[in-house]
Design an enzyme around this catalytic site. Structure first.
Site, short mmCIF file in Angstrom:
data_model
loop_
_atom_site.label_atom_id
_atom_site.label_comp_id
_atom_site.label_asym_id
_atom_site.label_seq_id
_atom_site.Cartn_x
_atom_site.Cartn_y
_atom_site.Cartn_z
N ASP A 5 13.55 47.74 -48.00
CA ASP A 5 14.62 46.74 -48.01
C ASP A 5 14.01 45.39 -47.62
OD1 ASP A 5 17.15 45.70 -48.18
OD2 ASP A 5 17.93 46.69 -46.40
N GLU B 216 12.34 40.76 -50.68
CA GLU B 216 12.32 39.67 -51.69
C GLU B 216 11.14 38.71 -51.54
OE1 GLU B 216 15.73 41.84 -51.52
OE2 GLU B 216 15.03 40.60 -49.86
N ASP C 24 23.62 44.19 -51.48
CA ASP C 24 24.75 44.11 -50.53
C ASP C 24 26.04 43.71 -51.24
OD1 ASP C 24 22.89 44.79 -48.66
OD2 ASP C 24 22.65 42.77 -47.86
#
Length: 917
Positions: free
Chosen positions: A514, A517, A590
């Site tokens: 997670d 990015e 999300d």
């Protein structure tokens, strides 16, 4: 201060679910985009120097020159086997090497020699081996037309928007500042008003461009196409929209909590693949660039003359679509692959030929996953696991978020909450279930933390522009970011998953990447500064969209390595790029517990699937907020028929295990999850097809019905493989839905009631809360299990059912793929079973699809249900190869045309026939 900032960030995320858009750039705030947009459509300032043409077995090379700045660019054109063309444009003599994306292509593509059929009159004509494709290069102005049998399919630089900012020496004072506005590349003098050449400000953040501006761009015109798809990831419709309003599609991986829907801003992942379709052709454009990229789309109608008997008659014209697509990237080179199809399935194979196919997932990962931020401790995990058994709901995996660690130190356990993680995993193992834990890329700044101290000592962290380790704020507070672009770092990181190193881990523990990015709470746009420096001195701007790709790669390699290469990994990643399919699964990030997010998840997943990543899903129920029971039920029903099936929720969301919403809702959710488990043989077979043939598991209707215009924009229903049409209910209190059943010659059956649908086209279908509309396509055979087990491992020996749906010719065909579900033995030792089921002339036969398969099973086909068999049989017999024919007891309903055969006991791994007389 770092701890306070994290607290405020979390508080903001919990309390305010809306996106603060001021944290993220609008298109007009992106300097290279503004510069490129100053170049308007018109005659290109580039011309090809045809006297520089050289032809080799590998490619054709020539130079082009800009009329004003006289900079020479090198053009290379390749034909790649499999109906692919490649165009590369780079500076002929750059001041330093420009970034070319590594590691995404699985190998250097095999090329075929182009022939030169003309080089005169300012035109260069190249032909492929079969001479059905021609590349027509016009010298002045420079442009390329790609023709198929003398009809132009695609043209490049026909609007004159080729843009290439050549590298320049720093300003004379040695200090690159915004005041130095000497035009770069083909920028006009108007660019002197732009403040983004050598540095760029966004809010309080300053991005120093050590090597100056290096943006590239090009336009493509698609002749006859007005239906475009692809370029995930955006919360947008399936069909790409015109961007004439200035809101371009942005490919820039960002952590946007509670992202809005119908927004073209880039979110967690990027795949620069665009697909265009019309009834007789599909083509793709793969723009291989990992820097920030924006895509403009403009569709218009142009007049085309219709030939008539009279040459003088020019009055007959028709309007045909022409779509212009403009790619603009901050840096790198132009490296573009033209995938010429001609079918959608050809495009998928061509893209996989370049970037790889979907990894074959372990079977357990296709079951249901239960996740929450966060399950509190070992007792909580034990109670949730027991709850599934108590309520007779199957599940395979329970997940642990960041709170399971010792102070957000990954590869560790909170010693109070998880005192004996191995014992906890052994409990799950006895239940034949698995554990997934989160491992993020940021490393807590703590000299006593081994990962930090080793990373620091070895120089494994990303650097800032001054050469120091880049420091950012994330969940642990002050954090450093591993440089996964470095092969040595990836190898070291993979070693961290070894059982002796990752204390408390076992072989039922798998991984969730997670925040990759990468997410940097105090960074520009909540990500890493573009002027941070990676391995081989490349700036982050060059490779931003690759960061998560590399972490997932290293994680997957680590899980394989810990098993000595014997076991398939499971790795879920939030950030992704082209080729991420080789390493595992992705999800849409999300999302929010609202009906609109359930609705938009369908086109989002379809778009990701078309970009090569079949193993994708959306958080069931919505990550943020509290879904009303009806919404949760509808989301489970949708998720059960999508590739990755995980329930997940935020830490401040109310607990939402499937049995907490009343007995009626529990019963409906239980049934939806059981349907998923019964469907696993079909789903696993589809994943094998994705792995071997690059066929998307979840696909838009138009892929199966490419000539049916009415399917081209459908995004509220989809095909699961070629046999099932799924229509998730996405509206509150829906009493009926409008379902398109395409194809005049198609036959459709209600998947649950077995009823043949009397009509095709758009039908109004009544719905209740109990289920969603699902239809089986005539002409298909779907393998199912006869019952659901507690998890996938409990189902190994459960018998099979075949659902045989007949088409208008009373025929049907289908497949079943089987292996051990967890190892690489299917690959290395041919330990697999691949069967084909064919119904023709009233005989259902089972035969071997791949004779090299060596897998054996004692499992049997226990039941066969024929849909659409109108005749009343007088006798049904079954016969295994080399065995005796035996009579089969059957029931037949002449009203519904359903024939049911039971107690068959026909071995799955043997040839056999069922004869209906």
């Amino acid at each position: 201060m770092a701890v306070i900032w994290v607290f405020l960030y979390v508080l903001h995320h919990i309390q305010d679910e809306a996106v603060d858009k001021s944290n993220f750039k609008e298109c007009n705030q992106i300097a290279f985009y503004r510069r490129q947009k100053l170049l308007r459509p018109g005659k290109s300032l580039y011309r090809a120097l045809l006297d520089t043409v050289s032809l080799s077995d590998e490619n054709v090379k020539f130079q082009i020159s800009h009329e004003e700045n006289k900079v020479l660019l090198q053009v290379e054109i390749y034909e790649i086997e499999g109906n692919i063309f490649r165009l590369k444009i780079n500076e002929a003599a750059p001041l330093r090497a420009r970034y070319e994306v590594p590691d995404v292509l699985i190998k250097e593509p095999t090329t075929q020699k182009l022939s030169m059929s003309q080089k005169e009159g300012g035109v260069l004509v190249l032909a492929n081996v079969n001479e059905d494709y021609k590349l027509r290069v016009t010298a002045n102005p420079f442009q390329i037309e790609l023709q198929f049998k003398d009809e132009t399919v695609l043209s490049m630089n026909s609007n004159g928007l080729l843009y290439f900012e050549h590298l320049q020496p720093p300003p004379s004072d040695g200090n690159p500042t915004a005041e130095n506005e000497e035009a770069a590349g083909d920028s006009s003098k108007d660019n002197q008003e732009d403040l983004g050449l050598w540095q760029e400000k966004f809010g309080s953040f300053l991005d120093i461009k050590a090597h100056g501006p290096s943006s590239v761009g090009m336009d493509f015109s698609l002749h006859g196409f007005d239906h475009l798809y692809g370029i995930p990831q955006h919360t947008e419709s399936l069909l790409l929209k015109n961007t004439s309003d200035g809101d371009a599609y942005r490919l820039y991986n960002l952590d946007i909590f509670g992202h809005k829907i119908h927004d073209k801003i880039g979110i967690y992942g990027s795949v620069p693949l665009l697909i265009a379709h019309k009834p007789d052709r599909t083509l793709g454009i793969f723009w291989l660039n990992s820097s920030e990229t924006l895509v403009d789309i403009n569709t218009k109608a142009v007049a085309e003359h219709i030939p008539t008997e009279s040459a003088a008659d020019i009055s007959k014209q028709r309007a045909v679509p022409l779509t212009d697509v403009r790619w603009m990237s901050e840096s790198g080179i132009i490296d573009v692959f033209l995938l010429m199809g001609p079918t959608a399935f050809d495009i998928f194979k061509q893209f996989a030929q370049l970037t790889g196919t979907q990894a074959l997932p372990p079977l357990f990962s296709l079951g249901y996953h239960q996740c929450r931020w966060n399950y509190e401790d070992e007792q909580d995990v034990k109670a949730v696991d027991a709850g599934f058994d108590e309520h007779d709901i199957p599940y395979d995996v329970i997940w642990l978020d960041i709170e399971h660690t010792d102070g957000k130190r990954y590869f560790t356990w909170d010693k109070k909450k998880f005192q004996n993680p191995k014992r906890m995993q052994e409990l799950l193992r006895k239940k034949k279930r698995k554990l997934v834990v989160i491992v993020d890329p940021h490393i807590k700044a703590d000299p006593m933390y081994t990962l930090y101290s080793q990373g620091k000592e070895k120089g494994y962290f990303v650097k800032d522009r001054n050469g120091k380790d880049f420091e950012g704020i994330c969940w642990p507070g002050s954090s450093y970011y591993l440089d996964f672009t470095n092969p040595e770092v990836r190898k070291w990181y993979a070693d961290q998953f070894a059982f002796k190193t990752y204390k408390g881990s076992t072989n039922i523990l798998f991984v969730w990447n997670d925040m990759n990015e990468p997410s940097v709470f105090k960074g520009a746009e909540l990500t890493m500064q573009k002027d941070a420096v990676h391995y081989n001195n490349w700036e982050h701007r060059e490779l931003h969209n690759l960061y998560g790709f590399y972490q997932q790669m290293a994680t997957a390699e680590g899980l394989i390595k810990r098993s000595s290469g014997k076991e398939r990994p499971f790795v879920l990643t939030r950030s992704f790029f082209a080729g991420s399919q080789k390493y595992g699964a992705v999800w849409t990030g999300d999302n929010t517990a609202e009906w609109s997010y359930l609705k938009i998840s369908i086109p989002m997943l379809l778009t990701i699937s078309m970009a090569g990543i079949s193993f994708c899903g959306a958080d069931v129920g919505g990550f943020i907020g509290d879904p009303e029971p009806e919404l949760l039920v509808r989301w489970y029903q949708a998720g059960a028929y999508q590739p990755f099936f995980r329930g997940h929720s935020n830490m401040k969301s109310k607990r939402r295990e499937p049995w907490l919403f009343g007995e009626k809702n529990t019963q409906i959710i239980r049934e939806a999850i059981r349907e998923r488990y019964v469907l696993l043989p079909y789903l696993y077979t589809l994943f094998y097809r994705a792995h071997t043939e690059a066929e998307p598991v979840m696909r838009p209707l138009w892929i199966e019905f490419p000539e049916k215009l009415e399917t081209f924009g459908v995004e509220d229903e989809y095909m699961l493989g070629n046999a099932l049409l799924v229509y998730p209910v996405t509206d509150k209190e829906a009493k009926a839905v409008s379902v398109l059943l395409p194809g005049l010659k198609e036959v459709w059956y209600d998947f649950r009631k077995f009823k043949r649908m009397e009509d095709q086209g758009t039908l109004k279908i009544p719905v209740t809360l109990e289920n969603i509309p699902i239809f089986q396509r005539g002409g298909t055979v779907i393998p199912l299990k006869t019952a659901a087990g507690k998890s996938t491992e409990w189902m190994t020996n459960i018998s099979y059912e075949l659902r045989v749906a007949l088409n208008t010719e009373a025929c049907a065909v289908g497949e079943l793929y089987l292996d051990d579900g967890h190892s690489f033995q299917y690959l290395h030792k041919k330990q697999f079973l691949y069967r084909k089921f064919t119904f023709h002339k009233n005989i259902l036969s089972s035969s071997c699809t791949d004779e090299s398969g060596q897998y054996r099973t004692t499992c049997v086909v226990e039941r066969v249900i024929f849909l659409g068999l109108g005749q009343q049989p007088t006798l049904v017999t079954a016969c295994s190869k080399g065995g005796k024919e035996k009579e089969v007891v059957f029931t037949h309903d002449t009203k519904t045309a359903v024939l049911i055969l039971e107690n068959l006991a026909l071995r799955v791994d043997s040839d056999w026939e069922i004869c209906i007389k």
